[in-house]
Design a protein around this motif. Structure first.
Motif, mmCIF file in Angstrom:
data_model
loop_
_atom_site.group_PDB
_atom_site.id
_atom_site.type_symbol
_atom_site.label_atom_id
_atom_site.label_comp_id
_atom_site.label_asym_id
_atom_site.label_seq_id
_atom_site.Cartn_x
_atom_site.Cartn_y
_atom_site.Cartn_z
ATOM 1 N N HIS A 158 -10.725 -3.736 2.371
ATOM 2 C CA HIS A 158 -10.140 -5.010 1.934
ATOM 3 C C HIS A 158 -9.835 -5.969 3.088
ATOM 4 O O HIS A 158 -9.225 -7.006 2.880
ATOM 5 C CB HIS A 158 -8.889 -4.750 1.098
ATOM 6 N N TYR A 186 -8.686 1.943 2.313
ATOM 7 C CA TYR A 186 -8.346 0.733 1.551
ATOM 8 C C TYR A 186 -8.238 -0.472 2.494
ATOM 9 O O TYR A 186 -8.776 -1.540 2.200
ATOM 10 C CB TYR A 186 -7.040 0.936 0.778
ATOM 11 N N TYR A 239 -4.772 5.584 -8.146
ATOM 12 C CA TYR A 239 -6.160 5.534 -7.697
ATOM 13 C C TYR A 239 -6.823 6.907 -7.855
ATOM 14 O O TYR A 239 -7.911 7.026 -8.425
ATOM 15 C CB TYR A 239 -6.191 5.067 -6.246
ATOM 16 N N ILE A 241 0.867 -1.176 0.000
ATOM 17 C CA ILE A 241 0.000 0.000 0.000
ATOM 18 C C ILE A 241 0.903 1.225 0.000
ATOM 19 O O ILE A 241 1.573 1.504 0.991
ATOM 20 C CB ILE A 241 -0.957 -0.039 1.213
ATOM 21 N N PHE A 281 -1.578 -1.424 -4.104
ATOM 22 C CA PHE A 281 -2.484 -0.288 -4.172
ATOM 23 C C PHE A 281 -1.622 0.970 -4.185
ATOM 24 O O PHE A 281 -0.874 1.232 -3.247
ATOM 25 C CB PHE A 281 -3.424 -0.271 -2.964
#
Length: 159
Positions: free
Chosen positions: A101, A97, A68, A40, A63
């Protein structure tokens, strides 16, 4: 000890980049034990992916915040290639996030992100090689296997 379905989020800049050899072994062992690894990062995605692949760092997902937000039209680019995203959006994105998730723990060196987290946020100090979460200290100065055992023990008590 296996930890199927448990998910570890790891920040890229300042965490993985501070100790790529450690995280090469750590992520390999984590996946062998059934953890899912989520990188991330601020991004950009391709640079993060290229680095991870070059250093043989394992992951299940990446991510990248800049990608994004760019997909949502929320990035402003400057002439020098720098980019800007509204600070509040940027500072909450990792927490959102992780929540969406089902990430069980996020390892990150930027304490300003931790404020928005409901997921356990382990504040990583690359100089001391420790991570602090909810009054617990996880040692990253020991072997990757020992560190995973410490994370597993923390998650077992707190998830």
């Amino acid at each position: 000890m296996t930890h199927f379905n448990l998910k570890i989020g790891i920040d890229f800049h300042g965490v993985i980049t501070a100790s790529p050899k450690f995280f090469k072994d750590f992520t390999r062992l984590a996946q062998e034990q059934g953890f899912k690894i989520y990188i991330i990062s601020g991004g950009p995605y391709q640079k993060v992916k290229d680095y991870l692949d070059a250093h043989e760092i394992k992951y299940d997902s990446i991510f990248a915040l800049v990608d994004y937000f760019a997909a949502q039209g929320k990035v402003t680019y400057g002439e020098n290639g720098r980019f800007e995203v509204e600070e509040d959006l940027w500072n909450r994105a990792k927490a959102e996030y992780c929540r969406e998730h089902g990430i069980n723990i996020q390892i990150d060196d930027s304490p300003e992100y931790g404020v928005a987290f409901s997921t356990p946020f382990c504040h990583y100090n690359s100089e001391k090689k420790v991570c602090e979460v909810d009054g617990h200290q996880i040692d990253f100065g020991v072997s990757p296997e020992q560190t995973l055992n410490l994370i597993g023990a923390y998650l077992k008590q707190n998830v």
